[in-house]
Design a protein around this motif. Structure first.
Motif, mmCIF file in Angstrom:
data_model
loop_
_atom_site.group_PDB
_atom_site.id
_atom_site.type_symbol
_atom_site.label_atom_id
_atom_site.label_comp_id
_atom_site.label_asym_id
_atom_site.label_seq_id
_atom_site.Cartn_x
_atom_site.Cartn_y
_atom_site.Cartn_z
ATOM 1 N N MET A 96 0.792 -1.263 0.038
ATOM 2 C CA MET A 96 -0.016 0.076 -0.131
ATOM 3 C C MET A 96 0.821 1.162 -0.103
ATOM 4 N N GLU A 97 0.403 2.275 -0.550
ATOM 5 C CA GLU A 97 1.107 3.439 -0.451
ATOM 6 C C GLU A 97 1.163 4.219 0.781
ATOM 7 N N MET A 98 2.295 4.851 1.277
ATOM 8 C CA MET A 98 2.351 5.594 2.243
ATOM 9 C C MET A 98 2.456 6.969 1.884
ATOM 10 N N ILE A 99 3.174 7.394 0.881
ATOM 11 C CA ILE A 99 3.179 8.852 0.385
ATOM 12 C C ILE A 99 2.709 8.842 -1.143
ATOM 13 N N ARG A 100 2.143 9.769 -1.727
ATOM 14 C CA ARG A 100 1.768 10.017 -3.206
ATOM 15 C C ARG A 100 1.897 11.673 -3.170
ATOM 16 N N SER A 101 2.403 12.063 -4.329
ATOM 17 C CA SER A 101 2.301 13.459 -4.829
ATOM 18 C C SER A 101 1.844 13.614 -6.048
ATOM 19 N N ARG A 102 1.040 14.388 -6.479
ATOM 20 C CA ARG A 102 0.773 14.722 -7.951
ATOM 21 C C ARG A 102 0.895 16.187 -8.144
ATOM 22 N N GLY A 103 1.743 16.591 -9.146
ATOM 23 C CA GLY A 103 1.791 17.891 -9.641
ATOM 24 C C GLY A 103 2.284 19.057 -8.545
ATOM 25 N N LEU A 104 2.991 18.432 -7.704
ATOM 26 C CA LEU A 104 3.304 19.181 -6.359
ATOM 27 C C LEU A 104 4.408 20.353 -6.638
ATOM 28 N N VAL A 105 3.787 21.510 -6.187
ATOM 29 C CA VAL A 105 4.473 22.797 -6.801
ATOM 30 C C VAL A 105 4.577 23.669 -5.104
ATOM 31 N N TYR A 106 5.855 24.064 -5.211
ATOM 32 C CA TYR A 106 5.829 24.935 -3.810
ATOM 33 C C TYR A 106 6.682 26.180 -4.114
ATOM 34 N N GLU A 107 6.004 27.413 -3.994
ATOM 35 C CA GLU A 107 6.839 28.695 -4.327
ATOM 36 C C GLU A 107 7.181 29.385 -2.857
ATOM 37 N N TYR A 108 8.413 29.865 -3.132
ATOM 38 C CA TYR A 108 8.811 30.720 -1.961
ATOM 39 C C TYR A 108 8.526 32.190 -2.355
ATOM 40 N N HIS A 109 7.856 32.937 -1.479
ATOM 41 C CA HIS A 109 7.750 34.396 -1.763
ATOM 42 C C HIS A 109 8.162 35.450 -0.840
ATOM 43 N N THR A 110 8.896 36.497 -1.389
ATOM 44 C CA THR A 110 9.362 37.476 -0.678
ATOM 45 C C THR A 110 8.798 38.652 -0.984
ATOM 46 N N HIS A 111 8.415 39.413 0.199
ATOM 47 C CA HIS A 111 8.036 41.033 -0.398
ATOM 48 C C HIS A 111 8.919 42.097 -0.015
ATOM 49 N N ASP A 112 8.578 43.362 -0.589
ATOM 50 C CA ASP A 112 9.285 44.438 -0.190
ATOM 51 C C ASP A 112 8.569 45.327 1.064
ATOM 52 N N ASP A 113 9.166 46.324 1.515
ATOM 53 C CA ASP A 113 8.731 47.065 2.810
ATOM 54 C C ASP A 113 7.376 47.551 2.306
ATOM 55 N N LEU A 114 7.041 47.559 0.899
ATOM 56 C CA LEU A 114 5.403 48.027 1.168
ATOM 57 C C LEU A 114 4.401 46.928 0.636
ATOM 58 N N GLY A 115 5.121 45.676 0.995
ATOM 59 C CA GLY A 115 4.159 44.428 0.896
ATOM 60 C C GLY A 115 3.888 44.006 -0.632
ATOM 61 N N GLU A 116 4.740 44.568 -1.438
ATOM 62 C CA GLU A 116 4.506 44.112 -2.967
ATOM 63 C C GLU A 116 5.551 43.029 -2.950
ATOM 64 N N LEU A 117 4.988 41.977 -3.978
ATOM 65 C CA LEU A 117 5.784 40.787 -4.243
ATOM 66 C C LEU A 117 7.343 41.122 -4.799
ATOM 67 N N ALA A 118 8.324 40.773 -4.113
ATOM 68 C CA ALA A 118 9.599 41.058 -4.767
ATOM 69 C C ALA A 118 10.449 39.974 -5.376
ATOM 70 N N PHE A 119 9.964 38.802 -5.101
ATOM 71 C CA PHE A 119 10.763 37.604 -5.558
ATOM 72 C C PHE A 119 9.812 36.534 -5.345
ATOM 73 N N LYS A 120 10.058 35.548 -6.367
ATOM 74 C CA LYS A 120 9.233 34.283 -6.176
ATOM 75 C C LYS A 120 10.405 33.184 -6.795
ATOM 76 N N LYS A 121 10.158 32.267 -6.034
ATOM 77 C CA LYS A 121 11.043 30.944 -6.700
ATOM 78 C C LYS A 121 10.326 29.640 -6.527
ATOM 79 N N LYS A 122 10.326 28.724 -7.450
ATOM 80 C CA LYS A 122 9.644 27.468 -7.198
ATOM 81 C C LYS A 122 10.774 26.531 -6.555
ATOM 82 N N ALA A 123 10.477 26.192 -5.486
ATOM 83 C CA ALA A 123 11.094 25.231 -4.738
ATOM 84 C C ALA A 123 11.143 23.896 -5.074
#
Length: 283
Positions: A1-28
């Motif tokens: 039996m399966e213990m772990i299964r992932s499908r199409g798994l995406v995770y993005e790290y986001h950082t924001h500037d001092d104004l709260g605007e998206l400054a950086f995005k990276k797919k980990a």
């Protein structure tokens, strides 16, 4: 039996500037499909920044997918109602045992997890004794963790997870801060848990020798699965591994070099015994 299964798994790290605007995005993690069966010993390899530790944190629902789905024992990690049960099924051991050990006495630290989930005191005593016995640390039960070696501390951290009775243990580079003796202690313990206790093991590491005895290997690069298969099928691809910035076990590297020199030996040699046998067969 399966213990772990992932499908199409995406995770993005986001950082924001001092104004709260998206400054950086990276797919980990980028469209990761993975299956791990109950009772398997699976190793996830990759250079720093490849996504392997981010993947590890998803297996315990410490991080949740930006896109796609990850299931543990059929439970969706994105479902808040399942998170508690997921973390009981899949325990996590981190790189630095000092971040996981919180009590001043070994047996009290191992008891912490079962106490938090409301385990009756009589059962806690039994679980603590069994967990310490399993990692060969019962004789240190009244010691202070601060006086233990790095390898012994990591075995105590593993015991703390074992006392929660997980079906799966995820170890995120548990030997990275240890000397060779400590690494051997921890890996021997992990292999014994898998073979004798039937616990599913998912080991994230950058030590190739630790991956030799795995049932299967996933190699990650830039958030994607670059290679997968049995150890002999992955490590035989020496050029591909080096292109990904990774080494192969020393014996496999020697095999590769000997074959380039014209020695007719199997390409998928993983240990010294196999190398000796192959050389003895040469005429």
């Amino acid at each position: 039996m399966e213990m772990i299964r992932s499908r199409g798994l995406v995770y993005e790290y986001h950082t924001h500037d001092d104004l709260g605007e998206l400054a950086f995005k990276k797919k980990a993690l980028d469209q990761v499909d993975m299956e791990i069966n109950e009772g398997e010993f699976v190793v996830i390899l990759g250079h720093n920044g490849s996504g392997k530790s981010t993947m590890a944190k998803h297996l315990n629902a410490l991080l949740l997918p930006t896109e796609g789905t990850l299931w543990v024992k059929g439970m969706d990690t994105s479902n808040p109602e399942d998170v508690w049960h997921i973390r009981q099924a899949a325990g996590m051991v981190f790189q630095n045992p000092d971040n996981q050990i919180i009590a001043t006495v070994v047996e009290e630290d191992v008891a912490f997890g079962p106490e938090n989930i409301g385990t009756p005191p009589v059962k806690i005593r039994k679980r603590v004794d069994e967990a310490l016995d399993t990692v060969d640390m019962k004789m240190y039960r009244t010691h202070s963790p601060n006086k233990l070696s790095g390898g012994q501390k990591q075995r105590i951290a593993i015991a703390g997870v074992l006392a929660m009775r997980p079906e799966c243990i995820i170890l995120d580079e548990p030997t990275a801060m240890l000397d060779p003796s400590g690494r051997k202690e921890v890996i021997d313990t992990v292999k014994r848990l898998n073979k004798e206790e039937g616990i599913t093991i998912i080991l994230i590491t950058h030590y190739m020798e630790e991956a030799i005895e795995a049932d299967r290997i996933y190699v990650m690069d830039e958030g994607k699965i670059a290679m997968q298969g049995k150890p002999e099928d992955v490590f035989v691809r020496v050029d591909k591994m080096k292109a990904l910035g990774l080494d192969v076990p020393q014996v496999t590297e020697l095999t590769y070099m000997l074959r380039k020199q014209g020695f007719e030996i199997p390409a998928n040699i993983l240990n010294v015994k196999e190398m000796v046998d192959a050389l003895c067969q040469l005429k």
